[in-house]
Design a protein around this motif. Structure first.
Motif, PDB file in Angstrom:
ATOM      1  N   ILE A  41       0.838  -1.200   0.000  1.00 63.55           N
ATOM      2  CA  ILE A  41       0.000   0.000   0.000  1.00 63.55           C
ATOM      3  C   ILE A  41       0.872   1.249   0.000  1.00 63.55           C
ATOM      4  O   ILE A  41       2.049   1.204   0.361  1.00 63.55           O
ATOM      5  CB  ILE A  41      -0.949   0.044   1.227  1.00 63.55           C
ATOM      6  N   LYS A  42       0.289   2.343  -0.419  1.00 63.92           N
ATOM      7  CA  LYS A  42       0.933   3.656  -0.353  1.00 63.92           C
ATOM      8  C   LYS A  42       0.146   4.486   0.650  1.00 63.92           C
ATOM      9  O   LYS A  42      -1.074   4.628   0.525  1.00 63.92           O
ATOM     10  CB  LYS A  42       0.912   4.348  -1.720  1.00 63.92           C
ATOM     11  N   ALA A  43       0.821   5.043   1.644  1.00 63.45           N
ATOM     12  CA  ALA A  43       0.165   5.782   2.713  1.00 63.45           C
ATOM     13  C   ALA A  43      -0.596   6.999   2.197  1.00 63.45           C
ATOM     14  O   ALA A  43      -1.606   7.390   2.773  1.00 63.45           O
ATOM     15  CB  ALA A  43       1.179   6.215   3.773  1.00 63.45           C
ATOM     16  N   ASP A  44      -0.126   7.584   1.109  1.00 68.75           N
ATOM     17  CA  ASP A  44      -0.813   8.774   0.582  1.00 68.75           C
ATOM     18  C   ASP A  44      -1.966   8.422  -0.350  1.00 68.75           C
ATOM     19  O   ASP A  44      -2.625   9.300  -0.886  1.00 68.75           O
ATOM     20  CB  ASP A  44       0.180   9.714  -0.105  1.00 68.75           C
ATOM     21  N   GLY A  45      -2.222   7.126  -0.561  1.00 66.14           N
ATOM     22  CA  GLY A  45      -3.350   6.694  -1.395  1.00 66.14           C
ATOM     23  C   GLY A  45      -3.030   6.761  -2.872  1.00 66.14           C
ATOM     24  O   GLY A  45      -1.879   6.844  -3.282  1.00 66.14           O
ATOM     25  N   GLY A  46      -4.067   6.712  -3.662  1.00 63.01           N
ATOM     26  CA  GLY A  46      -3.905   6.795  -5.111  1.00 63.01           C
ATOM     27  C   GLY A  46      -3.649   5.474  -5.801  1.00 63.01           C
ATOM     28  O   GLY A  46      -3.681   5.404  -7.021  1.00 63.01           O
ATOM     29  N   GLU A  47      -3.344   4.441  -5.033  1.00 61.96           N
ATOM     30  CA  GLU A  47      -3.116   3.111  -5.608  1.00 61.96           C
ATOM     31  C   GLU A  47      -3.820   2.083  -4.729  1.00 61.96           C
ATOM     32  O   GLU A  47      -3.900   2.240  -3.521  1.00 61.96           O
ATOM     33  CB  GLU A  47      -1.620   2.785  -5.666  1.00 61.96           C
ATOM     34  N   GLU A  48      -4.301   1.021  -5.381  1.00 59.19           N
ATOM     35  CA  GLU A  48      -4.994  -0.007  -4.611  1.00 59.19           C
ATOM     36  C   GLU A  48      -4.016  -0.966  -3.950  1.00 59.19           C
ATOM     37  O   GLU A  48      -2.870  -1.098  -4.381  1.00 59.19           O
ATOM     38  CB  GLU A  48      -5.974  -0.765  -5.495  1.00 59.19           C
ATOM     39  N   ASP A  49      -4.475  -1.630  -2.909  1.00 55.22           N
ATOM     40  CA  ASP A  49      -3.714  -2.666  -2.222  1.00 55.22           C
ATOM     41  C   ASP A  49      -3.526  -3.851  -3.158  1.00 55.22           C
ATOM     42  O   ASP A  49      -4.452  -4.237  -3.872  1.00 55.22           O
ATOM     43  CB  ASP A  49      -4.484  -3.102  -0.964  1.00 55.22           C
ATOM     44  N   THR A  50      -2.328  -4.421  -3.170  1.00 58.88           N
ATOM     45  CA  THR A  50      -2.075  -5.613  -3.976  1.00 58.88           C
ATOM     46  C   THR A  50      -1.421  -6.686  -3.112  1.00 58.88           C
ATOM     47  O   THR A  50      -0.815  -6.395  -2.082  1.00 58.88           O
ATOM     48  CB  THR A  50      -1.150  -5.309  -5.179  1.00 58.88           C
ATOM     49  N   THR A  51      -1.559  -7.923  -3.561  1.00 61.37           N
ATOM     50  CA  THR A  51      -0.941  -9.075  -2.913  1.00 61.37           C
ATOM     51  C   THR A  51      -0.251  -9.906  -3.989  1.00 61.37           C
ATOM     52  O   THR A  51      -0.819 -10.117  -5.057  1.00 61.37           O
ATOM     53  CB  THR A  51      -2.000  -9.943  -2.200  1.00 61.37           C
ATOM     54  N   SER A  52       0.969 -10.363  -3.695  1.00 63.06           N
ATOM     55  CA  SER A  52       1.688 -11.231  -4.624  1.00 63.06           C
ATOM     56  C   SER A  52       1.781 -12.631  -4.042  1.00 63.06           C
ATOM     57  O   SER A  52       2.095 -12.812  -2.864  1.00 63.06           O
ATOM     58  CB  SER A  52       3.096 -10.696  -4.896  1.00 63.06           C
ATOM     59  N   ILE A  53       1.480 -13.596  -4.890  1.00 62.14           N
ATOM     60  CA  ILE A  53       1.545 -15.005  -4.502  1.00 62.14           C
ATOM     61  C   ILE A  53       2.522 -15.703  -5.439  1.00 62.14           C
ATOM     62  O   ILE A  53       2.360 -15.650  -6.656  1.00 62.14           O
ATOM     63  CB  ILE A  53       0.160 -15.668  -4.606  1.00 62.14           C
TER      64      ILE A  53
END
Length: 149
Positions: free
Chosen positions: A111-123
């Motif tokens: 995540i980016k604390a300032d927002g603007g991008e969605e949360d992602t997960t890598s598997i």
């Protein structure tokens, strides 16, 4: 002009579930080495092979894998699954199948604390099956390599 194959053209399946990825890779490490005599190449020697699928998912598609973890009772309880990448356009097709992919959470939160991008997960998913990888239906490994496995 023909449309060329791009990332948007792929349908991706984890087992029987279709997912949409932000990024995906399928990597193969082929351990064949060159045999040398007095420092001069003279043939090759078969070595071990490894393969790995990496999937970068948004939250909505991560929940598809989360459901499998819930059903299994834990993340480590998820049985290896097959992953298929299928695409076809006028210029041709590319179908990659990876068998026995063992899911391992690699980047649980991004995540980016300032927002603007969605949360992602890598598997990351090491490939565990002797069926290994097929490319447009053609196995990567020879029949001789996987005999009696």
């Amino acid at each position: 002009m023909q449309k060329v194959l791009g990332g948007k053209d792929f349908d991706i399946f984890i087992g029987n579930s279709m997912v949409h990825v932000i990024e995906a890779t399928v990597k193969i490490t082929d351990g064949r080495t060159v045999k040398k005599v007095r420092g001069i190449p003279k043939g090759f020697i078969d070595g071990p092979v490894e393969g790995e699928v990496t999937l970068k998912l948004d939250h909505e598609n991560w929940l598809i894998v989360q459901a499998q973890a819930e059903q299994a009772g834990s993340w480590k309880g998820i049985e290896p699954f097959d992953v298929a990448f299928n695409a076809e356009v006028a210029a041709g097709k590319k179908n990659i199948e990876a068998f026995g992919c063992l899911p391992q959470l690699e980047e649980l939160l991004n995540i980016k604390a300032d927002g603007g991008e969605e949360d992602t997960t890598s598997i990351k998913c090491p490939i565990t099956s002797p069926d290994f990888v097929k490319i447009n239906g053609v196995p990567y490994l020879t029949a001789d390599e996987v005999r009696d496995l």
